[in-house]
Scaffold this motif. Structure first.
Motif, mmCIF file in Angstrom:
data_model
loop_
_atom_site.group_PDB
_atom_site.id
_atom_site.type_symbol
_atom_site.label_atom_id
_atom_site.label_comp_id
_atom_site.label_asym_id
_atom_site.label_seq_id
_atom_site.Cartn_x
_atom_site.Cartn_y
_atom_site.Cartn_z
ATOM 1 N N PRO A 7 0.819 -1.208 0.000
ATOM 2 C CA PRO A 7 0.000 0.000 0.000
ATOM 3 C C PRO A 7 0.858 1.265 0.000
ATOM 4 O O PRO A 7 1.929 1.310 0.592
ATOM 5 C CB PRO A 7 -0.795 -0.121 1.306
ATOM 6 C CG PRO A 7 -0.740 -1.561 1.676
ATOM 7 C CD PRO A 7 0.571 -2.070 1.157
ATOM 8 N N ALA A 8 0.354 2.303 -0.680
ATOM 9 C CA ALA A 8 1.053 3.585 -0.752
ATOM 10 C C ALA A 8 0.171 4.674 -0.169
ATOM 11 O O ALA A 8 -1.023 4.482 0.085
ATOM 12 C CB ALA A 8 1.412 3.915 -2.195
ATOM 13 N N ILE A 9 0.755 5.854 0.024
ATOM 14 C CA ILE A 9 0.025 6.970 0.610
ATOM 15 C C ILE A 9 -1.157 7.379 -0.269
ATOM 16 O O ILE A 9 -2.198 7.812 0.234
ATOM 17 C CB ILE A 9 0.968 8.173 0.844
ATOM 18 C CG1 ILE A 9 0.262 9.276 1.653
ATOM 19 C CG2 ILE A 9 1.498 8.716 -0.463
ATOM 20 C CD1 ILE A 9 -0.033 8.886 3.075
ATOM 21 N N ASP A 10 -1.018 7.171 -1.603
ATOM 22 C CA ASP A 10 -2.139 7.483 -2.502
ATOM 23 C C ASP A 10 -3.349 6.616 -2.172
ATOM 24 O O ASP A 10 -4.503 7.083 -2.238
ATOM 25 C CB ASP A 10 -1.732 7.237 -3.965
ATOM 26 C CG ASP A 10 -0.470 7.975 -4.339
ATOM 27 O OD1 ASP A 10 0.620 7.515 -3.893
ATOM 28 O OD2 ASP A 10 -0.558 8.972 -5.064
ATOM 29 N N SER A 48 -6.953 14.520 0.146
ATOM 30 C CA SER A 48 -5.821 14.656 -0.760
ATOM 31 C C SER A 48 -4.606 13.920 -0.205
ATOM 32 O O SER A 48 -4.528 13.608 0.995
ATOM 33 C CB SER A 48 -5.465 16.136 -0.940
ATOM 34 O OG SER A 48 -4.933 16.665 0.272
ATOM 35 N N LYS A 49 -3.642 13.662 -1.071
ATOM 36 C CA LYS A 49 -2.405 12.994 -0.647
ATOM 37 C C LYS A 49 -1.667 13.838 0.396
ATOM 38 O O LYS A 49 -1.124 13.308 1.373
ATOM 39 C CB LYS A 49 -1.514 12.765 -1.871
ATOM 40 C CG LYS A 49 -0.205 12.074 -1.570
ATOM 41 C CD LYS A 49 0.582 11.855 -2.850
ATOM 42 C CE LYS A 49 1.971 11.272 -2.559
ATOM 43 N NZ LYS A 49 2.740 11.051 -3.813
ATOM 44 N N ALA A 50 -1.654 15.162 0.214
ATOM 45 C CA ALA A 50 -0.969 16.050 1.159
ATOM 46 C C ALA A 50 -1.619 15.995 2.536
ATOM 47 O O ALA A 50 -0.936 15.962 3.567
ATOM 48 C CB ALA A 50 -0.970 17.481 0.629
ATOM 49 N N THR A 51 -2.974 15.963 2.559
ATOM 50 C CA THR A 51 -3.677 15.886 3.843
ATOM 51 C C THR A 51 -3.392 14.561 4.534
ATOM 52 O O THR A 51 -3.171 14.511 5.753
ATOM 53 C CB THR A 51 -5.182 16.070 3.638
ATOM 54 O OG1 THR A 51 -5.428 17.357 3.076
ATOM 55 C CG2 THR A 51 -5.932 15.942 4.951
ATOM 56 N N ALA A 52 -3.409 13.483 3.766
ATOM 57 C CA ALA A 52 -3.113 12.167 4.342
ATOM 58 C C ALA A 52 -1.710 12.143 4.932
ATOM 59 O O ALA A 52 -1.479 11.593 6.017
ATOM 60 C CB ALA A 52 -3.263 11.086 3.273
ATOM 61 N N SER A 53 -0.764 12.753 4.229
ATOM 62 C CA SER A 53 0.613 12.777 4.712
ATOM 63 C C SER A 53 0.717 13.570 6.014
ATOM 64 O O SER A 53 1.387 13.141 6.971
ATOM 65 C CB SER A 53 1.518 13.393 3.644
ATOM 66 O OG SER A 53 2.853 13.459 4.096
ATOM 67 N N ARG A 70 -8.386 11.075 12.263
ATOM 68 C CA ARG A 70 -8.831 9.731 12.650
ATOM 69 C C ARG A 70 -9.264 8.923 11.434
ATOM 70 O O ARG A 70 -9.004 7.708 11.354
ATOM 71 C CB ARG A 70 -9.972 9.840 13.667
ATOM 72 C CG ARG A 70 -9.518 10.264 15.058
ATOM 73 C CD ARG A 70 -10.643 10.066 16.075
ATOM 74 N NE ARG A 70 -11.720 11.030 15.881
ATOM 75 C CZ ARG A 70 -11.778 12.216 16.481
ATOM 76 N NH1 ARG A 70 -10.805 12.584 17.303
ATOM 77 N NH2 ARG A 70 -12.803 13.023 16.258
ATOM 78 N N ARG A 71 -9.905 9.582 10.467
ATOM 79 C CA ARG A 71 -10.348 8.871 9.264
ATOM 80 C C ARG A 71 -9.148 8.365 8.461
ATOM 81 O O ARG A 71 -9.135 7.241 7.973
ATOM 82 C CB ARG A 71 -11.211 9.803 8.406
ATOM 83 C CG ARG A 71 -11.923 9.076 7.269
ATOM 84 C CD ARG A 71 -13.053 9.887 6.687
ATOM 85 N NE ARG A 71 -12.575 10.992 5.861
ATOM 86 C CZ ARG A 71 -12.683 12.278 6.203
ATOM 87 N NH1 ARG A 71 -13.231 12.625 7.363
ATOM 88 N NH2 ARG A 71 -12.237 13.226 5.390
ATOM 89 N N VAL A 72 -8.119 9.204 8.350
ATOM 90 C CA VAL A 72 -6.910 8.803 7.638
ATOM 91 C C VAL A 72 -6.201 7.664 8.370
ATOM 92 O O VAL A 72 -5.728 6.701 7.753
ATOM 93 C CB VAL A 72 -5.958 10.008 7.471
ATOM 94 C CG1 VAL A 72 -4.610 9.562 6.917
ATOM 95 C CG2 VAL A 72 -6.589 11.052 6.542
ATOM 96 N N GLN A 73 -6.125 7.758 9.691
ATOM 97 C CA GLN A 73 -5.471 6.700 10.461
ATOM 98 C C GLN A 73 -6.216 5.377 10.334
ATOM 99 O O GLN A 73 -5.583 4.314 10.242
ATOM 100 C CB GLN A 73 -5.353 7.124 11.930
ATOM 101 C CG GLN A 73 -4.347 8.250 12.151
ATOM 102 C CD GLN A 73 -4.388 8.795 13.569
ATOM 103 O OE1 GLN A 73 -5.365 8.599 14.291
ATOM 104 N NE2 GLN A 73 -3.330 9.518 13.961
#
Length: 361
Positions: free
Chosen positions: A2-5, A14-19, A34-37
């Protein structure tokens, strides 16, 4: 893999927000974080520390320099540091530093200066200007707990005041033949922790009119064992239970040269003194009062009167200061609180137990 995308797509950001959400850097709403985690956990994504380091210039790693790993105070400070770093998402690299020699030079000139740590926390070590300069040239903040040296921030209890408080307690009880077991190097290094505690002790006994006893101990009537002369004496020993025990045997061995009270520079030394007194048939506190410093986890077991400090809290605060110096917890919409005042001493308190009393007779 899995990748950050993939995480961003699953979380709907967005990818930046996830990062930002996974790195802890930059402002992200709590619900979004919390949603990203959850998304990262669901697909098994693990952020690469090396990749994050290339982007941020940070390793999320703090070097910790400690002179002893087998003594309670240092272990308790280290526990506070480790717990706080882990909760902040940082790793810890530990260096057990010798007092001097080529091994010490390698720690500062290679491991800390050239390897990848963002900041350095030093516990109870007197740093040289050369050691501090090497780290500062590489823009690594240095936070010191105790010890001496002009570092980025220094946190310490009032060690001079510790000596004053311990001596004052014994004088208030009526003792006039008082010994201080200081840490090794107290006289040679007056700005060190042992040096400051010894200075506070002597400052207080001097003010009370107690003469300084000779290196041979207190004077008295050798035939009867009856002490005649008041005084104060400083004896250096290793700040450990074994060091206190050996020094205690020497200090208490002759009735005519024996103090009625001992101030030990650490609780572990005080435990050793109590054991030495028992070996010589002396009762604590009837024949000898003993006070230490730290409030060791076994202090109550020994009924030890002590000057308590909070080593785990000192470790937590050192991490907080280091992260503030790194700007690790800054958010654009929430200005950081002021740095803790590195010039203000951390709190201590006198804890009176059963090891101190008025001198018998």
């Amino acid at each position: 893999m899995p990748a950050i995308d993939d995480v961003a797509r699953l979380a709907g950001v967005s990818k930046a927000t996830a990062s930002r959400a996974l790195s802890g850097r930059g402002h992200v709403a709590d619900d979004t974080r919390r949603r990203v985690q959850r998304a990262a956990s669901e697909i098994g994504y693990i952020a690469s520390p090396d990749a994050a380091s290339l982007v941020t210039g940070r390793t999320k790693n703090v070097g910790v320099v400690i002179p002893f790993v087998n003594r309670w105070f240092f272990g308790a400070v280290l526990d506070g540091i480790e717990r706080t770093l882990l909760s902040a998402g940082y790793d810890l690299t530990l260096y057990n530093l010798p007092r001097e020699g080529p091994e010490r030079a390698r720690v500062f000139e290679f491991f800390l200066a050239r390897k990848r740590v963002d900041a350095v926390i030093v516990i109870g070590v007197d740093l040289t200007p050369h050691e501090i300069g090497g780290l500062e040239r590489r823009e690594k903040p240095v936070v010191s707990i105790g010890g001496s040296g002009e570092v980025s921030a220094r946190l310490a209890v009032d060690d001079l005041g510790v000596g004053v408080l311990a001596a004052s307690h014994l004088l208030h009880l009526g003792h006039s033949r008082i010994a201080h077991l200081a840490g090794t190097g107290a006289a040679a290094e007056p700005a060190s922790v042992p040096g400051l505690r010894a200075a506070g002790f002597l400052e207080t006994t001097d003010a009370a009119g107690l003469p300084r006893a000779s290196a041979h101990g207190f004077a008295g009537d050798a035939a009867s064992g009856d002490p005649e002369t008041a005084g104060a004496i400083v004896v250096e020993a290793e700040m450990s239970m074994a060091g206190g025990y050996e020094a205690g045997l020497q200090l208490l061995g002759h009735p005519a040269h024996r103090p009625t009270a001992v101030f030990a520079a650490s609780d572990e030394m005080a435990f050793g003194v109590i054991r030495a007194a028992e070996r010589l048939g002396l009762s604590v506190p009837r024949d000898l009062s003993v006070i230490g410093v730290d409030d060791h986890e076994n202090a109550a077991l020994y009924e030890l009167t002590t000057i308590a400090q909070s080593p785990a809290e000192q470790g937590r605060l050192a991490v907080e200061v280091a992260l503030r110096l790194l700007g690790a917890d800054e958010q654009p919409d929430a200005p950081a609180d002021p740095l803790p005042d590195s010039g203000a001493p951390m709190s201590t308190r006198l804890v009176v137990r059963g090891s101190t009393a008025r001198p018998s007779g």
